[in-house]
Write an enzyme that holds these catalytic residues in place. Structure first.
Site, PDB file in Angstrom:
ATOM      1  N   TYR A  55       0.825  -1.221   0.000  1.00 50.58           N
ATOM      2  CA  TYR A  55       0.000   0.000   0.000  1.00 50.58           C
ATOM      3  C   TYR A  55       0.857   1.269   0.000  1.00 50.58           C
ATOM      4  O   TYR A  55       0.440   2.294  -0.529  1.00 50.58           O
ATOM      5  CB  TYR A  55      -1.010  -0.018   1.158  1.00 50.58           C
ATOM      6  CG  TYR A  55      -2.143  -0.960   0.822  1.00 50.58           C
ATOM      7  CD1 TYR A  55      -3.122  -0.580  -0.094  1.00 50.58           C
ATOM      8  CD2 TYR A  55      -2.187  -2.242   1.333  1.00 50.58           C
ATOM      9  CE1 TYR A  55      -4.127  -1.459  -0.464  1.00 50.58           C
ATOM     10  CE2 TYR A  55      -3.188  -3.127   0.968  1.00 50.58           C
ATOM     11  CZ  TYR A  55      -4.153  -2.733   0.068  1.00 50.58           C
ATOM     12  OH  TYR A  55      -5.136  -3.608  -0.316  1.00 50.58           O
ATOM     13  N   GLN A  88     -14.988   3.240  -5.783  1.00 50.94           N
ATOM     14  CA  GLN A  88     -14.320   2.077  -5.191  1.00 50.94           C
ATOM     15  C   GLN A  88     -12.821   2.341  -5.126  1.00 50.94           C
ATOM     16  O   GLN A  88     -12.060   1.553  -4.585  1.00 50.94           O
ATOM     17  CB  GLN A  88     -14.575   0.838  -6.054  1.00 50.94           C
ATOM     18  CG  GLN A  88     -16.028   0.436  -6.108  1.00 50.94           C
ATOM     19  CD  GLN A  88     -16.286  -0.545  -7.246  1.00 50.94           C
ATOM     20  OE1 GLN A  88     -16.056  -1.737  -7.112  1.00 50.94           O
ATOM     21  NE2 GLN A  88     -16.755  -0.038  -8.369  1.00 50.94           N
ATOM     22  N   ASN A  89     -12.395   3.450  -5.737  1.00 48.51           N
ATOM     23  CA  ASN A  89     -10.961   3.728  -5.816  1.00 48.51           C
ATOM     24  C   ASN A  89     -10.430   4.250  -4.486  1.00 48.51           C
ATOM     25  O   ASN A  89     -11.107   4.983  -3.776  1.00 48.51           O
ATOM     26  CB  ASN A  89     -10.673   4.747  -6.924  1.00 48.51           C
ATOM     27  CG  ASN A  89     -11.066   4.206  -8.284  1.00 48.51           C
ATOM     28  OD1 ASN A  89     -11.255   3.001  -8.425  1.00 48.51           O
ATOM     29  ND2 ASN A  89     -11.188   5.068  -9.264  1.00 48.51           N
ATOM     30  N   VAL A  90      -9.174   3.890  -4.228  1.00 49.01           N
ATOM     31  CA  VAL A  90      -8.558   4.334  -2.983  1.00 49.01           C
ATOM     32  C   VAL A  90      -7.595   5.506  -3.228  1.00 49.01           C
ATOM     33  O   VAL A  90      -6.981   6.006  -2.299  1.00 49.01           O
ATOM     34  CB  VAL A  90      -7.860   3.151  -2.264  1.00 49.01           C
ATOM     35  CG1 VAL A  90      -8.909   2.163  -1.757  1.00 49.01           C
ATOM     36  CG2 VAL A  90      -6.865   2.427  -3.167  1.00 49.01           C
ATOM     37  N   ASP A  91      -7.477   5.925  -4.500  1.00 49.51           N
ATOM     38  CA  ASP A  91      -6.689   7.141  -4.765  1.00 49.51           C
ATOM     39  C   ASP A  91      -7.551   8.366  -4.450  1.00 49.51           C
ATOM     40  O   ASP A  91      -8.744   8.249  -4.159  1.00 49.51           O
ATOM     41  CB  ASP A  91      -6.199   7.156  -6.233  1.00 49.51           C
ATOM     42  CG  ASP A  91      -7.351   7.218  -7.235  1.00 49.51           C
ATOM     43  OD1 ASP A  91      -8.184   8.138  -7.130  1.00 49.51           O
ATOM     44  OD2 ASP A  91      -7.423   6.352  -8.138  1.00 49.51           O
ATOM     45  N   HIS A 106     -14.231   1.789  -0.552  1.00 46.84           N
ATOM     46  CA  HIS A 106     -13.170   0.843  -0.183  1.00 46.84           C
ATOM     47  C   HIS A 106     -12.014   1.508   0.558  1.00 46.84           C
ATOM     48  O   HIS A 106     -10.921   0.952   0.618  1.00 46.84           O
ATOM     49  CB  HIS A 106     -12.665   0.107  -1.437  1.00 46.84           C
ATOM     50  CG  HIS A 106     -13.681  -0.836  -2.006  1.00 46.84           C
ATOM     51  ND1 HIS A 106     -13.615  -1.371  -3.276  1.00 46.84           N
ATOM     52  CD2 HIS A 106     -14.834  -1.336  -1.451  1.00 46.84           C
ATOM     53  CE1 HIS A 106     -14.667  -2.154  -3.480  1.00 46.84           C
ATOM     54  NE2 HIS A 106     -15.416  -2.148  -2.399  1.00 46.84           N
ATOM     55  N   GLY A 170     -15.857   2.722 -15.473  1.00 42.41           N
ATOM     56  CA  GLY A 170     -14.594   2.032 -15.219  1.00 42.41           C
ATOM     57  C   GLY A 170     -14.590   1.048 -14.078  1.00 42.41           C
ATOM     58  O   GLY A 170     -13.625   0.979 -13.328  1.00 42.41           O
ATOM     59  N   SER A 172     -15.503  -3.203 -13.302  1.00 42.95           N
ATOM     60  CA  SER A 172     -15.913  -4.490 -13.873  1.00 42.95           C
ATOM     61  C   SER A 172     -17.134  -5.059 -13.149  1.00 42.95           C
ATOM     62  O   SER A 172     -17.654  -6.096 -13.559  1.00 42.95           O
ATOM     63  CB  SER A 172     -14.752  -5.482 -13.793  1.00 42.95           C
ATOM     64  OG  SER A 172     -14.402  -5.687 -12.440  1.00 42.95           O
TER      65      SER A 172
HETATM   66  P1  OAD Z   1     -11.377  -3.693 -12.238  1.00 38.69           P
HETATM   67  O1  OAD Z   1      -9.920  -3.754 -12.553  1.00 38.69           O
HETATM   68  O2  OAD Z   1     -12.035  -4.938 -11.821  1.00 38.69           O
HETATM   69  O3  OAD Z   1     -12.180  -3.125 -13.498  1.00 38.69           O
HETATM   70  C1  OAD Z   1     -11.751  -1.990 -14.188  1.00 38.69           C
HETATM   71  C2  OAD Z   1     -12.732  -1.700 -15.297  1.00 38.69           C
HETATM   72  O4  OAD Z   1     -12.302  -0.507 -15.937  1.00 38.69           O
HETATM   73  C3  OAD Z   1     -12.799  -2.794 -16.396  1.00 38.69           C
HETATM   74  O5  OAD Z   1     -14.160  -3.098 -16.683  1.00 38.69           O
HETATM   75  C4  OAD Z   1     -12.114  -2.143 -17.590  1.00 38.69           C
HETATM   76  O6  OAD Z   1     -12.686  -2.559 -18.830  1.00 38.69           O
HETATM   77  C5  OAD Z   1     -12.399  -0.663 -17.342  1.00 38.69           C
HETATM   78  N1  OAD Z   1     -11.449   0.277 -17.946  1.00 38.69           N
HETATM   79  C6  OAD Z   1     -10.138   0.089 -18.266  1.00 38.69           C
HETATM   80  N2  OAD Z   1      -9.617   1.214 -18.786  1.00 38.69           N
HETATM   81  C7  OAD Z   1     -10.622   2.142 -18.805  1.00 38.69           C
HETATM   82  C8  OAD Z   1     -10.711   3.502 -19.210  1.00 38.69           C
HETATM   83  N3  OAD Z   1      -9.668   4.161 -19.718  1.00 38.69           N
HETATM   84  N4  OAD Z   1     -11.907   4.137 -19.079  1.00 38.69           N
HETATM   85  C9  OAD Z   1     -12.997   3.484 -18.557  1.00 38.69           C
HETATM   86  N5  OAD Z   1     -12.962   2.203 -18.160  1.00 38.69           N
HETATM   87  C10 OAD Z   1     -11.791   1.542 -18.267  1.00 38.69           C
HETATM   88  O7  OAD Z   1     -11.550  -2.526 -11.146  1.00 38.69           O
HETATM   89  P2  OAD Z   1     -12.764  -2.252 -10.163  1.00 38.69           P
HETATM   90  O8  OAD Z   1     -14.053  -2.667 -10.745  1.00 38.69           O
HETATM   91  O9  OAD Z   1     -12.616  -0.865  -9.687  1.00 38.69           O
HETATM   92  O10 OAD Z   1     -11.150  -3.623  -4.118  1.00 38.69           O
HETATM   93  O11 OAD Z   1     -12.393  -3.233  -8.972  1.00 38.69           O
HETATM   94  C11 OAD Z   1     -13.259  -3.298  -7.869  1.00 38.69           C
HETATM   95  C12 OAD Z   1     -12.481  -3.630  -6.631  1.00 38.69           C
HETATM   96  O12 OAD Z   1     -11.703  -4.794  -6.854  1.00 38.69           O
HETATM   97  C13 OAD Z   1     -11.455  -2.602  -6.221  1.00 38.69           C
HETATM   98  O13 OAD Z   1     -12.011  -1.495  -5.526  1.00 38.69           O
HETATM   99  C14 OAD Z   1     -10.505  -3.388  -5.374  1.00 38.69           C
HETATM  100  C15 OAD Z   1     -10.410  -4.634  -6.226  1.00 38.69           C
HETATM  101  O14 OAD Z   1     -10.078  -5.794  -5.604  1.00 38.69           O
HETATM  102  C16 OAD Z   1     -10.435  -3.895  -3.035  1.00 38.69           C
HETATM  103  O15 OAD Z   1      -9.217  -4.009  -3.056  1.00 38.69           O
HETATM  104  C17 OAD Z   1     -11.255  -4.068  -1.790  1.00 38.69           C
END
Ligand code: OAD
Length: 228
Positions: A55, A88-91, A106, A170, A172
């Site tokens: 982290y 959900q972002n931590v930034d 998160h 952005g 999944s």
């Molecule tokens: P993911 O990495 O699962 O999904 C990222 C999504 O962003 C995907 O659907 C990509 O297609 C999309 N993507 C990529 N580039 C992009 C762009 N330039 N513009 C728009 N979309 C884009 O990330 P999260 O869904 O945020 O939690 O993940 C959810 C959680 O899983 C996080 O908060 C983290 C992780 O484990 C914890 O650590 C508790």
């Protein structure tokens, strides 16, 4: 007249064009690390030093990153909408862009908390093992790990259930309970999804859902048309 309520649910994809890695997909963070080692409460108990290093590296990367056009556009929307971001972002790129209402489901890379109390603060120097809260408990990143409750989820759910537009950017939608918010907007509202790989997202078909298959920074023209 009051402004319409716009909830923006964001995930790692919105920060991708600021140079921060997403989690899943090619070269995502979880390709190089095991989730259970660095992002679970069990991982913390097993090897806290590894977790602190992970982290701290991410905190440094986030501090060097800058908000991109997508973060900035969401600030601009505050002119016409009551915008509430649920990320959900931590930034902290939404805050640094200037968004005024940001809920971090998160947690935050920039904050620490006690392992055993509600004591919290801003990280100034890398967290170390042996760094304790006033009650003598180890400090840890203020991140919600797998295996832990998501304390702000009920608040997020209330916000989504009361929105006029739900904009999802952005994510999944694989991690619950956060992903469940995508299906909680009221029936009168409009849901819009922005993701270049939207076809891989398990968004149940809802006739109010619009999909923009573009990177977040390139989606604004279509989005503007849908928001009028
Ligand atoms: P993911 O990495 O699962 O999904 C990222 C999504 O962003 C995907 O659907 C990509 O297609 C999309 N993507 C990529 N580039 C992009 C762009 N330039 N513009 C728009 N979309 C884009 O990330 P999260 O869904 O945020 O939690 O993940 C959810 C959680 O899983 C996080 O908060 C983290 C992780 O484990 C914890 O650590 C508790």
């Amino acid at each position: 007249m009051s402004k319409p309520k716009l909830i923006v649910l964001t995930g790692a994809g919105i920060s991708a064009e600021s140079g921060l890695k997403t989690f899943r997909g090619n070269d995502g963070l979880w390709e190089n690390y095991k989730i259970e080692d660095v992002a679970s409460i069990d991982g913390w108990h097993k090897n806290p030093e590894l977790v602190l290093e992970f982290y701290e590296r991410r905190r440094q990367q986030a501090m060097q990153a800058k908000p991109n056009e997508a973060h900035l556009y969401l600030v601009d929307l505050e002119k016409d909408y009551e915008v509430q971001i649920i990320t959900q972002n931590v930034d902290d790129l939404h805050e640094r862009a200037g968004s005024s209402q940001v809920l971090h489901l998160h947690g935050s890379l920039m904050h620490y908390k006690s392992t055993n109390s509600s004591y919290r603060g801003i990280i100034q120097q890398p967290l170390k093992l042996g760094q304790l809260c006033p009650n003598g408990h180890q400090l840890r990143p203020d991140i919600v790990w797998f295996g832990e409750d998501v304390p702000l989820y009920p608040e997020a759910l209330d916000l989504v259930r009361d929105c006029d537009v739900l904009l999802i950017i952005g994510t999944s939608l694989q991690v619950y309970p956060a992903a469940g918010l995508a299906y909680q907007a009221p029936s009168h509202s409009k849901t819009i999804l922005v993701d270049p790989y939207a076809d891989e997202i398990p968004l149940e078909s809802q006739n109010t859902t619009y999909i923009i298959r573009k990177k977040a920074t390139l989606a604004w023209k279509e989005l503007k048309d849908l928001l009028v």
